[in-house]
Design a protein around this motif. Sequence first.
Motif, mmCIF file in Angstrom:
data_model
loop_
_atom_site.group_PDB
_atom_site.id
_atom_site.type_symbol
_atom_site.label_atom_id
_atom_site.label_comp_id
_atom_site.label_asym_id
_atom_site.label_seq_id
_atom_site.Cartn_x
_atom_site.Cartn_y
_atom_site.Cartn_z
ATOM 1 N N ALA A 28 0.848 -1.196 0.000
ATOM 2 C CA ALA A 28 0.000 0.000 0.000
ATOM 3 C C ALA A 28 0.880 1.242 0.000
ATOM 4 C CB ALA A 28 -0.907 0.000 1.225
ATOM 5 N N ASN A 29 0.563 2.179 -0.884
ATOM 6 C CA ASN A 29 1.344 3.416 -0.908
ATOM 7 C C ASN A 29 0.608 4.515 -0.155
ATOM 8 O OD1 ASN A 29 -0.376 4.944 -2.722
ATOM 9 N ND2 ASN A 29 0.438 3.680 -4.387
ATOM 10 N N PRO A 30 1.335 5.545 0.269
ATOM 11 C CA PRO A 30 0.723 6.609 1.068
ATOM 12 C C PRO A 30 -0.440 7.323 0.368
ATOM 13 C CG PRO A 30 3.105 6.779 1.181
ATOM 14 C CD PRO A 30 2.784 5.744 0.137
ATOM 15 N N GLY A 31 -0.486 7.283 -0.959
ATOM 16 C CA GLY A 31 -1.558 7.942 -1.702
ATOM 17 C C GLY A 31 -2.847 7.142 -1.762
ATOM 18 N N GLY A 32 -2.836 5.933 -1.211
ATOM 19 C CA GLY A 32 -4.048 5.122 -1.168
ATOM 20 C C GLY A 32 -4.088 3.976 -2.162
ATOM 21 N N GLY A 33 -3.152 3.921 -3.089
ATOM 22 C CA GLY A 33 -3.129 2.812 -4.043
ATOM 23 C C GLY A 33 -2.552 1.556 -3.407
ATOM 24 N N GLN A 34 -2.880 0.405 -3.991
ATOM 25 C CA GLN A 34 -2.312 -0.839 -3.476
ATOM 26 C C GLN A 34 -2.215 -1.900 -4.571
ATOM 27 O OE1 GLN A 34 -4.799 -2.115 -0.237
ATOM 28 N NE2 GLN A 34 -6.189 -3.213 -1.554
ATOM 29 N N ARG A 35 -1.286 -2.838 -4.357
ATOM 30 C CA ARG A 35 -1.131 -4.030 -5.197
ATOM 31 C C ARG A 35 -1.227 -5.230 -4.278
ATOM 32 N NH1 ARG A 35 3.386 -1.486 -6.138
ATOM 33 N NH2 ARG A 35 4.638 -3.171 -5.299
ATOM 34 N N VAL A 36 -1.830 -6.304 -4.761
ATOM 35 C CA VAL A 36 -2.001 -7.499 -3.941
ATOM 36 C C VAL A 36 -1.524 -8.726 -4.716
ATOM 37 C CG1 VAL A 36 -3.659 -8.952 -2.715
ATOM 38 C CG2 VAL A 36 -3.984 -6.470 -2.762
ATOM 39 N N ASP A 37 -0.676 -9.538 -4.081
ATOM 40 C CA ASP A 37 -0.286 -10.842 -4.602
ATOM 41 C C ASP A 37 -0.989 -11.878 -3.728
ATOM 42 O OD1 ASP A 37 1.423 -9.665 -6.479
ATOM 43 O OD2 ASP A 37 3.146 -9.738 -5.130
ATOM 44 N N ARG A 38 -1.790 -12.779 -4.355
ATOM 45 C CA ARG A 38 -2.595 -13.766 -3.624
ATOM 46 C C ARG A 38 -2.045 -15.170 -3.844
ATOM 47 N NH1 ARG A 38 -7.812 -14.776 -4.701
ATOM 48 N NH2 ARG A 38 -7.305 -14.946 -6.894
ATOM 49 N N TYR A 39 -1.871 -15.892 -2.736
ATOM 50 C CA TYR A 39 -1.325 -17.247 -2.793
ATOM 51 C C TYR A 39 -2.291 -18.237 -2.153
ATOM 52 C CZ TYR A 39 3.166 -14.940 -3.601
ATOM 53 O OH TYR A 39 4.185 -14.181 -4.103
ATOM 54 N N PRO A 40 -2.687 -19.295 -2.885
ATOM 55 C CA PRO A 40 -3.441 -20.361 -2.245
ATOM 56 C C PRO A 40 -2.475 -21.183 -1.386
ATOM 57 C CG PRO A 40 -3.010 -20.936 -4.517
ATOM 58 C CD PRO A 40 -2.474 -19.542 -4.305
ATOM 59 N N LEU A 41 -2.947 -21.665 -0.260
ATOM 60 C CA LEU A 41 -2.055 -22.386 0.657
ATOM 61 C C LEU A 41 -2.266 -23.902 0.654
ATOM 62 C CD1 LEU A 41 -1.992 -19.857 3.618
ATOM 63 C CD2 LEU A 41 -0.271 -20.238 1.834
ATOM 64 N N ALA A 42 -3.197 -24.405 -0.165
ATOM 65 C CA ALA A 42 -3.347 -25.859 -0.285
ATOM 66 C C ALA A 42 -2.018 -26.429 -0.777
ATOM 67 C CB ALA A 42 -4.476 -26.202 -1.249
ATOM 68 N N GLY A 43 -1.485 -27.389 -0.086
ATOM 69 C CA GLY A 43 -0.210 -27.995 -0.442
ATOM 70 C C GLY A 43 0.998 -27.362 0.221
ATOM 71 N N ALA A 44 0.857 -26.147 0.751
ATOM 72 C CA ALA A 44 2.002 -25.458 1.361
ATOM 73 C C ALA A 44 2.580 -26.213 2.551
ATOM 74 C CB ALA A 44 1.628 -24.035 1.759
ATOM 75 N N PRO A 45 1.756 -26.689 3.498
ATOM 76 C CA PRO A 45 2.349 -27.407 4.638
ATOM 77 C C PRO A 45 3.149 -28.638 4.215
ATOM 78 C CG PRO A 45 0.093 -26.778 5.144
ATOM 79 C CD PRO A 45 0.310 -26.500 3.677
ATOM 80 N N THR A 46 2.644 -29.376 3.241
ATOM 81 C CA THR A 46 3.358 -30.571 2.783
ATOM 82 C C THR A 46 4.664 -30.183 2.095
ATOM 83 O OG1 THR A 46 1.236 -31.671 2.510
ATOM 84 C CG2 THR A 46 3.133 -32.703 1.456
ATOM 85 N N ALA A 47 4.638 -29.120 1.297
ATOM 86 C CA ALA A 47 5.867 -28.668 0.626
ATOM 87 C C ALA A 47 6.903 -28.195 1.642
ATOM 88 C CB ALA A 47 5.542 -27.555 -0.374
ATOM 89 N N ILE A 48 6.457 -27.502 2.688
ATOM 90 C CA ILE A 48 7.373 -27.051 3.749
ATOM 91 C C ILE A 48 7.986 -28.255 4.450
ATOM 92 C CG2 ILE A 48 7.525 -25.854 5.965
ATOM 93 C CD1 ILE A 48 5.239 -24.002 4.851
ATOM 94 N N ASP A 49 7.152 -29.247 4.775
ATOM 95 C CA ASP A 49 7.662 -30.458 5.431
ATOM 96 C C ASP A 49 8.649 -31.202 4.540
ATOM 97 O OD1 ASP A 49 6.043 -29.854 7.584
ATOM 98 O OD2 ASP A 49 4.498 -31.324 7.088
ATOM 99 N N ALA A 50 8.344 -31.295 3.246
ATOM 100 C CA ALA A 50 9.254 -31.971 2.312
ATOM 101 C C ALA A 50 10.593 -31.245 2.221
ATOM 102 C CB ALA A 50 8.607 -32.068 0.935
ATOM 103 N N ALA A 51 10.566 -29.925 2.246
ATOM 104 C CA ALA A 51 11.811 -29.156 2.223
ATOM 105 C C ALA A 51 12.623 -29.429 3.488
ATOM 106 C CB ALA A 51 11.513 -27.666 2.071
ATOM 107 N N GLN A 52 11.942 -29.490 4.623
ATOM 108 C CA GLN A 52 12.648 -29.780 5.876
ATOM 109 C C GLN A 52 13.290 -31.164 5.832
ATOM 110 O OE1 GLN A 52 9.393 -29.002 8.568
ATOM 111 N NE2 GLN A 52 10.164 -26.956 9.031
ATOM 112 N N LEU A 53 12.566 -32.147 5.334
ATOM 113 C CA LEU A 53 13.112 -33.508 5.248
ATOM 114 C C LEU A 53 14.213 -33.609 4.185
ATOM 115 C CD1 LEU A 53 9.809 -35.563 5.529
ATOM 116 C CD2 LEU A 53 11.639 -35.371 7.240
ATOM 117 N N GLY A 54 14.105 -32.817 3.131
ATOM 118 C CA GLY A 54 15.090 -32.872 2.052
ATOM 119 C C GLY A 54 16.450 -32.319 2.428
ATOM 120 N N CYS A 55 16.530 -31.552 3.501
ATOM 121 C CA CYS A 55 17.805 -30.965 3.927
ATOM 122 C C CYS A 55 18.168 -31.381 5.347
ATOM 123 C CB CYS A 55 17.760 -29.446 3.808
ATOM 124 S SG CYS A 55 18.171 -28.871 2.161
ATOM 125 N N ARG A 56 17.806 -32.544 5.731
ATOM 126 C CA ARG A 56 18.173 -33.028 7.072
ATOM 127 C C ARG A 56 19.650 -33.234 7.181
ATOM 128 N NH1 ARG A 56 14.212 -37.326 9.812
ATOM 129 N NH2 ARG A 56 13.203 -35.757 11.042
#
Length: 153
Positions: A125-153
């Motif tokens: 959000a900028n001081p003049g009132g404009g804004q940009r939004v990036d939207r991310y679905p989170l389905a699959g995110a927990p599994t991907a995070i867990d896989a990354a943790q296991l992949g670098c043990r």
Amino acid sequence: MIVAAALLLAGERVALGVWQRWAALRDSTPTRCFAIAQPLDDAGVTDRRGAFARIAVRRGPERAPAVFFRLSAPAAPGDSITLTIGERRFALSARDDRAFAADATTQRAIVGAIRGARWMTVTVANPGGGQRVDRYPLAGAPTAIDAAQLGCR
């Protein structure tokens, strides 16, 4: 098999898996693993402006995740960047087109919130009132995070 071994030795990136719109990847040189996703545009398809969310696994005594966002456009001085996950809001710091959490405690809280929500948004959000939004679905995110943790043990 020989080609795969050669790629690993050459420092290539290896996909650990893909879950919904999230992937877990492993770099071999230096060894690092992370979950990554691109945002969706208003029509619900992958936004191709270059933005992404990345949650990297850290080694060592702290082991806090490193939460990082590449924004769809650079933030200007004076802009505020807010990450919203479910009902939780987090202020992010930014440099140009990069946004990140200020400390390890906030990064852990962000990952915890990701595990229990359906969507996250990064709002610039900028001081003049404009804004940009990036939207991310989170389905699959927990599994991907867990896989990354296991992949670098």
